[in-house]
Design a protein around this motif. Structure first.
Motif, short mmCIF file in Angstrom:
data_model
loop_
_atom_site.label_atom_id
_atom_site.label_comp_id
_atom_site.label_asym_id
_atom_site.label_seq_id
_atom_site.Cartn_x
_atom_site.Cartn_y
_atom_site.Cartn_z
N LEU A 193 -7.70 -6.58 -2.45
CA LEU A 193 -8.19 -6.89 -1.11
C LEU A 193 -7.69 -6.32 0.12
N CYS A 194 -6.56 -5.99 0.20
CA CYS A 194 -5.55 -5.58 1.83
C CYS A 194 -5.26 -6.30 2.24
N ARG A 217 0.27 -7.36 0.92
CA ARG A 217 1.08 -6.41 0.01
C ARG A 217 2.43 -6.83 -0.57
N ARG A 233 -2.78 -0.58 -5.25
CA ARG A 233 -3.11 0.41 -3.62
C ARG A 233 -4.11 -0.38 -3.28
N CYS A 234 -5.09 -0.43 -2.34
CA CYS A 234 -6.25 -1.69 -1.12
C CYS A 234 -6.82 -0.50 -1.93
N VAL A 235 -8.27 -1.42 -1.53
CA VAL A 235 -9.27 -1.00 -2.49
C VAL A 235 -10.22 0.30 -1.13
N ARG A 236 -10.16 -0.53 0.04
CA ARG A 236 -10.52 1.02 1.74
C ARG A 236 -10.87 1.85 1.29
#
Length: 133
Positions: free
Chosen positions: A120-121, A124, A130-133
């Motif tokens: 969910l960013c 880190r 990896r981020c979902v954004r």
């Protein structure tokens, strides 16, 4: 004189028979094999009960019992009145409820929380996410 000898002889035979029968009943022993598990269980039950009595003697436990409004002497009397199955059940409950005993579950939960926050960013922490954004 013949009747007297006959009476003495009859009494002597009756007393001898009674003595033989009485000693036979006393000397007959009942023996059976005692398994290892039965012998261990006998002493384990005494050990379990004495372990719980020892736990009741601890100062922190006594303080908590008094704080709950229970007389420690009454608690000891009730513990002494428990059956062996009840004592075993209490010990199983105590063993199951140890604090911090499930360290694997705690570590897995922390891993999942960190993984979700990385996806969910929000953090880190892991390099493989990896981020979902």
């Amino acid at each position: 004189m013949g009747i007297l000898n006959l009476t003495k002889r009859g009494v002597a035979i009756a007393l001898s028979a009674q003595l033989v029968l009485a000693t036979q009943a006393v000397t007959m022993a009942q023996a059976e094999m005692l398994g290892t598990e039965a012998a261990i269980n006998k002493y384990a039950q005494h050990s379990d009960r004495s372990f719980l009595m020892g736990e009741l003697q601890r100062e922190d436990v006594r303080a908590e019992i008094v704080a709950l409004g229970v007389d420690p002497a009454e608690a000891e009397a009730r513990l002494a009145a428990l059956s062996d199955a009840e004592v075993a059940s209490i010990l199983a409950q105590m063993e199951k409820d140890n604090a911090g005993a499930d360290i694997i579950g705690i570590l897995f939960t922390v891993f999942i929380v960190l993984l979700v926050t990385d996806i969910l960013c929000l953090t880190r922490f892991f390099n493989f996410t990896r981020c979902v954004r």
